[in-house]
Each structure stands twice: as structure tokens, then as C-alpha cells.
Write a protein that holds these residues in place. Structure first.
Motif, mmCIF file in Angstrom:
data_model
loop_
_atom_site.group_PDB
_atom_site.id
_atom_site.type_symbol
_atom_site.label_atom_id
_atom_site.label_comp_id
_atom_site.label_asym_id
_atom_site.label_seq_id
_atom_site.Cartn_x
_atom_site.Cartn_y
_atom_site.Cartn_z
ATOM 1 N N GLY A 48 -2.448 4.825 11.628
ATOM 2 C CA GLY A 48 -1.189 4.316 11.091
ATOM 3 C C GLY A 48 -0.387 5.439 10.453
ATOM 4 N N ILE A 49 0.926 5.319 10.525
ATOM 5 C CA ILE A 49 1.818 6.304 9.889
ATOM 6 C C ILE A 49 2.869 5.525 9.096
ATOM 7 N N ALA A 50 3.096 5.946 7.859
ATOM 8 C CA ALA A 50 4.116 5.284 7.035
ATOM 9 C C ALA A 50 4.949 6.334 6.313
ATOM 10 N N VAL A 51 6.225 6.049 6.214
ATOM 11 C CA VAL A 51 7.140 6.919 5.456
ATOM 12 C C VAL A 51 7.857 6.046 4.438
ATOM 13 N N CYS A 52 8.010 6.560 3.228
ATOM 14 C CA CYS A 52 8.889 5.899 2.255
ATOM 15 C C CYS A 52 9.889 6.955 1.800
ATOM 16 N N MET A 53 11.156 6.674 2.020
ATOM 17 C CA MET A 53 12.191 7.642 1.648
ATOM 18 C C MET A 53 12.433 7.577 0.134
ATOM 19 N N ALA A 54 13.043 8.610 -0.381
ATOM 20 C CA ALA A 54 13.294 8.684 -1.826
ATOM 21 C C ALA A 54 14.246 7.580 -2.298
ATOM 22 N N ASP A 55 14.942 6.914 -1.352
ATOM 23 C CA ASP A 55 15.793 5.786 -1.751
ATOM 24 C C ASP A 55 15.082 4.443 -1.535
ATOM 25 N N GLY A 56 13.792 4.486 -1.173
ATOM 26 C CA GLY A 56 13.008 3.254 -1.058
ATOM 27 C C GLY A 56 12.930 2.670 0.347
ATOM 28 N N GLU A 57 13.696 3.218 1.309
ATOM 29 C CA GLU A 57 13.610 2.742 2.700
ATOM 30 C C GLU A 57 12.222 3.034 3.250
ATOM 31 N N ARG A 58 11.627 2.066 3.980
ATOM 32 C CA ARG A 58 10.278 2.295 4.512
ATOM 33 C C ARG A 58 10.238 2.161 6.025
ATOM 34 N N ILE A 59 9.418 3.008 6.624
ATOM 35 C CA ILE A 59 9.249 3.014 8.074
ATOM 36 C C ILE A 59 7.754 3.056 8.350
ATOM 37 N N GLU A 60 7.265 2.172 9.224
ATOM 38 C CA GLU A 60 5.817 2.120 9.473
ATOM 39 C C GLU A 60 5.531 1.907 10.951
ATOM 40 N N VAL A 61 4.433 2.492 11.401
ATOM 41 C CA VAL A 61 3.981 2.211 12.765
ATOM 42 C C VAL A 61 2.446 2.245 12.794
ATOM 43 N N GLY A 62 1.852 1.337 13.562
ATOM 44 C CA GLY A 62 0.388 1.306 13.714
ATOM 45 C C GLY A 62 -0.293 0.548 12.589
ATOM 46 N N ASP A 63 -1.533 0.998 12.252
ATOM 47 C CA ASP A 63 -2.398 0.250 11.326
ATOM 48 C C ASP A 63 -2.083 0.605 9.864
ATOM 49 N N THR A 64 -0.855 0.361 9.457
ATOM 50 C CA THR A 64 -0.427 0.772 8.110
ATOM 51 C C THR A 64 -0.824 -0.229 7.034
ATOM 52 N N GLY A 65 -1.386 -1.399 7.455
ATOM 53 C CA GLY A 65 -1.819 -2.395 6.470
ATOM 54 C C GLY A 65 -3.330 -2.416 6.312
ATOM 55 N N TYR A 66 -4.045 -1.514 7.007
ATOM 56 C CA TYR A 66 -5.513 -1.482 6.925
ATOM 57 C C TYR A 66 -5.938 -0.810 5.617
ATOM 58 N N ARG A 67 -6.848 -1.462 4.860
ATOM 59 C CA ARG A 67 -7.315 -0.906 3.571
ATOM 60 C C ARG A 67 -8.476 0.040 3.810
ATOM 61 N N PHE A 68 -8.261 1.301 3.580
ATOM 62 C CA PHE A 68 -9.328 2.289 3.751
ATOM 63 C C PHE A 68 -9.647 2.930 2.402
ATOM 64 N N GLY A 69 -10.728 3.714 2.361
ATOM 65 C CA GLY A 69 -11.118 4.375 1.111
ATOM 66 C C GLY A 69 -10.152 5.505 0.793
ATOM 67 N N ILE A 70 -9.551 5.459 -0.382
ATOM 68 C CA ILE A 70 -8.559 6.486 -0.763
ATOM 69 C C ILE A 70 -9.212 7.853 -0.910
ATOM 70 N N GLU A 71 -10.480 7.854 -1.341
ATOM 71 C CA GLU A 71 -11.278 9.074 -1.520
ATOM 72 C C GLU A 71 -10.489 10.154 -2.280
ATOM 73 N N SER A 72 -10.441 11.365 -1.738
ATOM 74 C CA SER A 72 -9.885 12.460 -2.547
ATOM 75 C C SER A 72 -8.395 12.389 -2.786
ATOM 76 N N VAL A 73 -7.698 11.524 -2.064
ATOM 77 C CA VAL A 73 -6.272 11.383 -2.381
ATOM 78 C C VAL A 73 -6.128 10.823 -3.804
ATOM 79 N N SER A 74 -7.177 10.135 -4.294
ATOM 80 C CA SER A 74 -7.146 9.577 -5.666
ATOM 81 C C SER A 74 -7.103 10.678 -6.724
#
Ligand code: GLU
Length: 327
Positions: A45-71
């Protein structure tokens, strides 16, 4: 030099990246944490959120995965918010280790500080610093609440992942106690390690990570909820840490290729920040030898190049405002 981009250009770049890499089959899921080994490797999945709040998503962007080191990013920001960037600099540091994320040698080589809050040692120290100390539940609520404010959604720990990590994190236990030996853990070492393990086990989606990245890109103001989450002067600090060590011993390669500060996690997520412009997130479980998602790297790198987001270039990209219709 400045160049304007609009939402249509971002949509095109995101869709092209998805189409180009959806079939890529290189890499292996992380296997040292049993839960991660069993995640379907074809998720992407790929998701973009622009600095004005506009969002663009494609693929498995709603799948909950382990955040791991991004945390490690939100906790480093929270530590800076609570204690100030200088204290975090003094107690943890801001240097690349040039070594793997879980390196014990890095601590031995730099026993005066754990180098950076974005490797395991510094992240455990950061967890130990989060107020209130001595109270595991309250400390956890502070960290979880901060992640939620950054991404604008409520999040929960994936219990199976937390159990899986807790049962196998022998290396991290050594790190926590070695830090104690050097006076670099500021709460109980076992409590600090447990909080670190819990934060790594948070379930997150690519869509949520993109908003977190956009909040950093927008100087601490969540562009979707409108909330001021952290002071603006912390934004360039956390972005510089991401640029220094976001991909561990491969960070130089990444910055050379893309010029986009980003942070990866062994759950397969990558979160990139284009300051003032947008947050980009991608997720795909199979990793390279350094623990960075193969497909997510390719996707984020493609989008960064396509849109001209290299922070080291002379070209400054700005978002074109939607035209106002005059009645
Ligand atoms: N929980 C993982 C660990 O501590 C995080 C590693 C990573 O995502 O790089 O080993």
C-alpha cells in the motif's frame, strides 16, 4: 528555483509507483519476530497526505501492520516536546551509528551516549525519559496518545505481535541493561524495555503513517485534525534525525538515491517527510538484508524522484492552491 505541483501530479506519481512495483517479489519478511514471518508478503500500500490535509491512497493502505521502528520517531518527538531538544541531544545524541538497528557494539563504542533515539538503544533511553517515570500505564498512555495525535486516529497494540516480541527480545534486554550500566536509562530498565516493545507492537496503517508524516511536514500541526501536536522548532530536528539514521547502516545509500528523510521499520513500513509539502508512507512486508522494506523503498523513492522532493536540491517544490471560483 521553485516548481509547483498539484494533487493530480501526486495521484499520477502514486499510481505509477504502485503499478511499477506491485509485482516485485524481492526480499523476505522479518523472521526473528515470529509474528512478522507470517504476514502475507504480497500486501502493498502507498499513502500520501499533503501538508494541506489532502490524502491519496492506493493498495492495502487500511491493513494494520506492526509499526516497529517507525515508532521511534513519535517517541523521539515526544521526548523533545517534554524535555527540549537540547536535553535529548545531551542524554541520547543525534549521530548515525553506521551499524545495525540493534547493535550492542554501537553502545560499547559510544558509551557516553546511545547515539540517536532512532536506533534500539536510543529508543529505549527515549522511552525511559518519557514522563511520568515510574508508572508504566501512565507512560504508555502518554506515548500512545501522542501517536494518536500525530496520525489523527486511535491505535492499539497488536497483542500477538507484542507477545511474540516480548518472548524473543533477548538482544534488546541486553541493550536495556547495558544502558543501565552506563547510566543512560532514566527509569527502570525492564519497564523502559517493555514500553519500547509495546510501542513497536502498535498496529498502524499506511494511511495513518502518511498523516503522521504530514504532521511533521507541517511543523507539528496535524493537517487533517487541525490540532497543534508539537512545537514547530522540533520538526527540523526530527527530520534531521530521520535523514541521519532512518535506514540504519543503509541510510547514506537511501539519502544519496532519494534525498528524502524517511524512517523504516521491520514490519515493512516506511514513512517519508517532505518538509512543507507532504508525508509519504508505504507498506510491504518483505525486507532487504538491513531490515528495510524492498517494495516500500522503491515506491517512496519513485514518488520522491517523480515529484522532485530531494531536500538537497536547489529546486523547491510547492503545493499549488486550488483555484478559487469567482461567482
Ligand atoms: N521491535 C524491533 C526490534 O527492536 C524493531 C526493529 C526495527 O523495526 O528496525 O528489534
Amino acid at each position: 528555483m521553485t516548481r509547483e505541483i498539484d494533487k493530480a501530479a501526486v495521484v499520477t506519481a502514486v499510481n505509477e509507483a504502485y503499478t511499477q512495483y506491485v509485482k516485485t517479489a524481492e526480499g523476505e519478511n522479518a523472521s526473528y519476530i515470529p509474528y512478522l514471518k507470517n504476514i502475507p508478503p504480497s500486501l502493498f500500500g502507498i499513502a500520501v497526505c499533503m501538508a494541506d490535509g489532502e490524502r491519496i491512497e492506493v493498495g492495502d493502505t487500511g491493513y494494520r501492520f506492526g509499526i516497529e521502528s517507525v515508532s521511534k520517531v513519535p517517541t523521539a518527538v515526544l521526548a523533545m516536546k517534554q524535555h527540549g531538544p537540547q536535553t535529548v541531544m545531551r542524554k541520547i545524541g543525534a549521530d548515525a551509528t553506521g551499524l545495525p538497528f540493534n547493535s550492542i557494539m554501537a553502545i560499547l563504542l559510544e558509551n557516553d551516549h546511545p547515539s540517536t533515539p532512532l536506533v534500539n538503544a536510543g529508543a529505549i533511553t527515549a522511552c525511559s525519559m518519557i514522563a511520568p517515570t515510574g508508572n508504566s500505564d501512565a507512560k504508555w498512555l502518554a506515548i500512545k496518545g501522542f501517536v494518536e495525535a500525530l496520525c489523527g486516529f486511535s491505535v492499539e497494540v497488536i497483542d500477538e505481535l507484542y507477545r511474540s516480541e516480548s518472548a524473543t527480545n533477548f538482544n534488546n534486554r541486553s541493550i536495556a541493561w547495558l544502558l543501565k550500566n552506563y547510566g543512560r536509562v532514566y527509569d527502570d530498565p525492564d519497564l523502559s524495555l517493555d514500553i519500547y516493545t509495546r510501542q513497536c507492537s502498535i498496529g498502524i496503517t499506511a494511511a495513518q503513517l502518511a498523516v503522521m508524516a504530514a504532521t511533521i511536514a507541517a511543523d507539528g500541526r496535524n493537517p487533517v485534525t487541525g490540532c497543534e501536536v508539537f512545537p514547530a522548532d522540533i520538526a527540523p530536528r526530527i527530520v534531521s534525525l530521520m535523514a541521519t539514521v532512518g535506514f540504519y547502516e543503509r541510510t547514506g545509500d537511501w539519502m544519496f538515491r532519494t534525498g528524502l528523510p524517511a524512517k523504516s521499520g521491520v514490519g515493512g513500513g516506511i514513512m517519508g517527510v517532505a518538509p512543507g509539502i507532504m508525508g509519504i508512507a508505504a507498506f510491504a512486508p518483505p525486507l532487504d538484508a538491513a531490515g528495510n522494506s524492498v517494495k516500500a523503498q522503491k515506491a517512496v523513492s519513485y514518488i520522491a524522484q517523480r515529484l522532485g522532493l530531494n531536500v538537497y536540491g536547489s529546486q523547491r517544490v510547492t503545493l499549488r492552491k486550488p483555484a478559487t471560483v469567482v461567482a
